[in-house]
Scaffold this active site. Structure first.
Site, PDB file in Angstrom:
ATOM      1  N   HIS A  99      23.799  48.749  -3.720  1.00 55.68           N
ATOM      2  CA  HIS A  99      24.873  49.241  -2.843  1.00 55.68           C
ATOM      3  C   HIS A  99      24.393  49.290  -1.410  1.00 55.68           C
ATOM      4  O   HIS A  99      23.196  49.338  -1.122  1.00 55.68           O
ATOM      5  CB  HIS A  99      25.349  50.631  -3.293  1.00 55.68           C
ATOM      6  CG  HIS A  99      24.359  51.742  -3.023  1.00 55.68           C
ATOM      7  ND1 HIS A  99      24.351  52.454  -1.852  1.00 55.68           N
ATOM      8  CD2 HIS A  99      23.342  52.248  -3.772  1.00 55.68           C
ATOM      9  CE1 HIS A  99      23.387  53.364  -1.888  1.00 55.68           C
ATOM     10  NE2 HIS A  99      22.745  53.255  -3.040  1.00 55.68           N
ATOM     11  N   CYS A 100      25.382  49.235  -0.488  1.00 57.72           N
ATOM     12  CA  CYS A 100      25.089  49.429   0.926  1.00 57.72           C
ATOM     13  C   CYS A 100      25.694  50.768   1.328  1.00 57.72           C
ATOM     14  O   CYS A 100      25.769  51.681   0.520  1.00 57.72           O
ATOM     15  CB  CYS A 100      25.624  48.271   1.761  1.00 57.72           C
ATOM     16  SG  CYS A 100      27.404  48.023   1.619  1.00 57.72           S
ATOM     17  N   GLN A 101      26.190  50.891   2.552  1.00 59.23           N
ATOM     18  CA  GLN A 101      26.711  52.178   2.997  1.00 59.23           C
ATOM     19  C   GLN A 101      28.070  52.514   2.381  1.00 59.23           C
ATOM     20  O   GLN A 101      28.417  53.678   2.246  1.00 59.23           O
ATOM     21  CB  GLN A 101      26.833  52.186   4.524  1.00 59.23           C
ATOM     22  CG  GLN A 101      25.479  52.238   5.227  1.00 59.23           C
ATOM     23  CD  GLN A 101      25.631  52.203   6.723  1.00 59.23           C
ATOM     24  OE1 GLN A 101      26.219  51.274   7.271  1.00 59.23           O
ATOM     25  NE2 GLN A 101      25.108  53.191   7.409  1.00 59.23           N
TER      26      GLN A 101
END
Length: 618
Positions: A27-29
């Site tokens: 995942h990213c932000q």
């Protein structure tokens, strides 16, 4: 660890094709990023229909599920339902194009180090503030140490990139970092400083070049190392490869790094630096205008992952970034402002709520929720934001505004523009942001007079229609229970909306009103309907029964079909579903609950299908 999102995570895993279809997930932000074995097995529409999922995108070979700023909490629960180790041996079924492959490679190499760069960047910003306000001096030990805190990441950038690139290319990241460490060893730096010719074994010339804070050389080196490692692992016997593969890798790559690949990378880096300087001198407006105006489009197609690293490269070469940062912050502020104007102008409660929360997040630098939740669907806020972001970027470019550290692109990012013992770039970025906000607000408001008027008229009509209470009939016979008793946390928490549970006494589900089938899952376990008055109702048969892939279910309607109250929709076999290990609870949920003042259960205990179940008061 909270189990708040456990049910939600399970639903996401189910709709991407189950854990067997997941070869990797991270995942990213704001997004869950899946690499799927077979993308055709994923139910994109089903994912987007989940309350809590803003948008689903497929970019650069990655199946992206936009969640929001709480994505890390959802990811913690996702990890419980997947087995990456067993799936990584499977090959992805589709071939990527050249552009997609390059973007995927660049994103996979640079994205993991963004938190470190952001943290170091903010330390730089704090240091600049302390100097500007004369709290510390540049010759103090505090300045020296804080500068060390911030510069460590950039000094050893080749090691960080070597590690992440090796992970991306599936070679040994520790060996890659080891090769990078050779290139930054103080003894090599001493040889470069001495300036005397260096020959390996008296034959192979090593080019004198400094590799600290560099980018291109290590990317080339690890790219070649991936193939060298695979060759060595193939030909060196397993019984001794633990010793000889690392030894041979260091000998081969060390020689190639100092004699061929490193020098080539340095030359390319020099050309890149010359290009950056040319832009700064002759066309400083161009990057900021393009990023400021078209960043939302880049985000939608994943192209920003290939452009953002240019800012990192420019900073490693010149000490500042004017390629990506200024245009990005102007674009983000424009996106946030467009969403805020929509929140103030729209009469739709759901849109207002999404726009208000999304705009706050966007002002902090994370725009996906507002982009996919409001601006893109409505279109006119997106156009307004692109114009406003482009105008702000134009000012930033013409004034040669740049940031002195890498970090987020929200309002806190303005601190990154303090540097060189000057406030000039800081003042200019404030002006550029103001231009973006004011221009976007005006354009969005003017366009809303046309586009929101239609929405408002429609909303008023709906309010008139909903003036009387609407009744929802029971779609199945059985025992009515409180929704909080659902065996699924997402339903029990009312995350998908208010409603009730029916423990079915037979296997027939009928239409609860005259209306339209808007969703019919391929697995036939869930049906979404909308009434003429606008009530959106989900009938979900069983818990996790999506895993049955339609077994024990039969549908008698199709998506888009108009149905009459009491018309048979689906039949199912409760006993066989129970024997397969699944709960048979039928959730009847009003998914647009926020459109109503009150939803009341009209029945307790046993009920027959067609009897009054829920009352909706607008």
């Amino acid at each position: 660890m909270s189990k708040k999102y456990e049910g939600f995570a399970q639903q996401i895993v189910d709709r991407v094709g189950g854990k067997a279809n997941i070869s990797d997930v991270y995942h990213c932000q704001t997004r869950l990023r899946f690499k799927l074995v077979d993308e055709s097995k994923a139910d994109q529409k089903g994912l987007e229909d989940l309350n809590g999922v803003t948008k689903v995108l497929i970019n650069a070979g990655v199946f992206q599920v936009v969640i929001g700023t709480h994505v890390a909490e959802v990811f913690e629960e996702i990890e419980k339902f997947v087995d990456i180790k067993s799936n990584k041996t499977q090959q992805e079924s589709e071939k990527k194009g050249i552009v997609t492959t390059v973007i995927d490679f660049v994103a996979g190499t640079f994205q993991p180090i963004i938190p470190a760069l952001s943290g170091a960047g903010m330390v730089k910003a704090v240091l600049a503030l302390l100097v500007v306000f004369k709290i510390i001096t540049t010759d103090s030990q505090t300045y020296y140490l804080l500068n060390l805190f911030a510069d460590g990441v950039f000094f050893f950038l080749p090691m960080l990139l070597a590690f992440t690139e090796a992970q991306k290319l599936k070679c040994n990241p520790i060996l890659a970092a080891g090769v990078a460490a050779m290139m930054m060893h103080p003894n090599w730096t001493a040889l470069v400083t001495a300036g005397e010719p260096v020959h390996f074994f008296g034959v192979i010339p090593f080019t004198l070049a400094t590799y600290t804070s560099s980018v291109i050389p290590i990317i080339l080196i690890v790219f070649v190392q991936a193939y060298v490692e695979k060759f060595l692992n193939r030909w060196i016997p397993k019984s001794v490869n633990l010793v000889f593969v690392p030894m041979c890798t260091f000998l081969i790559m060390g020689t190639l790094a100092f004699s061929v690949l490193g020098p080539i990378g340095s030359v390319l880096g020099g050309y890149l630096a010359t290009f950056f300087e040319f832009l700064s001198t002759n066309a400083s407006w161009a990057p900021a205008v393009l990023i400021g105006g078209f960043l939302p489009i880049m985000v939608m197609f994943g192209l920003h992952n290939g452009v953002a690293p240019l800012g990192v490269m420019q900073m490693s070469n010149l000490g500042y970034d004017s390629i990506f940062g200024p245009g990005c912050v102007c674009s983000n502020m424009a996106q946030a402002t467009a969403g805020l104007v929509v929140a103030l102008r729209t009469r739709d409660k759901n849109t207002r709520q999404t726009a208000a929360s999304g705009s706050i997040t966007a002002y902090m630098g994370i725009t996906e929720p507002i982009l996919y939740g409001v601006n893109l669907p409505k279109k006119y806020p997106l156009i307004s934001a692109m114009i406003g972001g482009g105008l702000g970027g134009l000012y930033a470019g013409l004034t040669q505004t740049h940031r002195f550290a890498t970090g987020s692109s929200g309002l806190p990012a303005v601190l990154l523009y303090i540097g060189d013992n000057s406030m000039t770039c800081f003042i200019n970025i404030i002006i550029a942001i103001a231009i973006s906000i004011i221009a976007t607000a005006i354009i969005t408001f003017v366009l809303s007079l046309r586009f929101e008027k239609k929405d408002s008229d429609t909303a008023e009509e709906i309010e008139i229609i909903k003036a009387d209470e609407e009744i929802i009939m029971a779609p199945v016979a059985g025992k009515v229970l409180n929704l909080s008793e659902a065996d699924d946390e997402v339903f029990a928490s009312k995350a998908l909306g208010d409603g009730v549970i029916i423990e079915p006494s037979d296997g027939v589900a009928v239409a609860p009103f005259d209306g339209t089938i808007v969703t019919l899952f391929p697995t036939k376990h869930a049906i979404g309907l909308v009434s003429p008055n606008g009530a959106e109702v989900l009938i979900h048969i069983g818990i996790n029964t999506v895993e049955l892939n339609g077994q024990y279910f039969e549908s008698f309607v199709k998506q888009g079909e108009q149905v009459k109250a009491g018309q048979k929709l689906v039949t199912f076999e409760p006993e066989k579903i129970k024997d397969a290990g699944y709960a048979t609870q039928v959730m009847v949920v009003v998914t647009n609950t926020t459109s109503y003042q009150k939803i009341t259960a009209l029945h307790e205990g046993d009920i027959k299908n067609g009897e009054q179940l829920l009352k909706l008061k607008a």
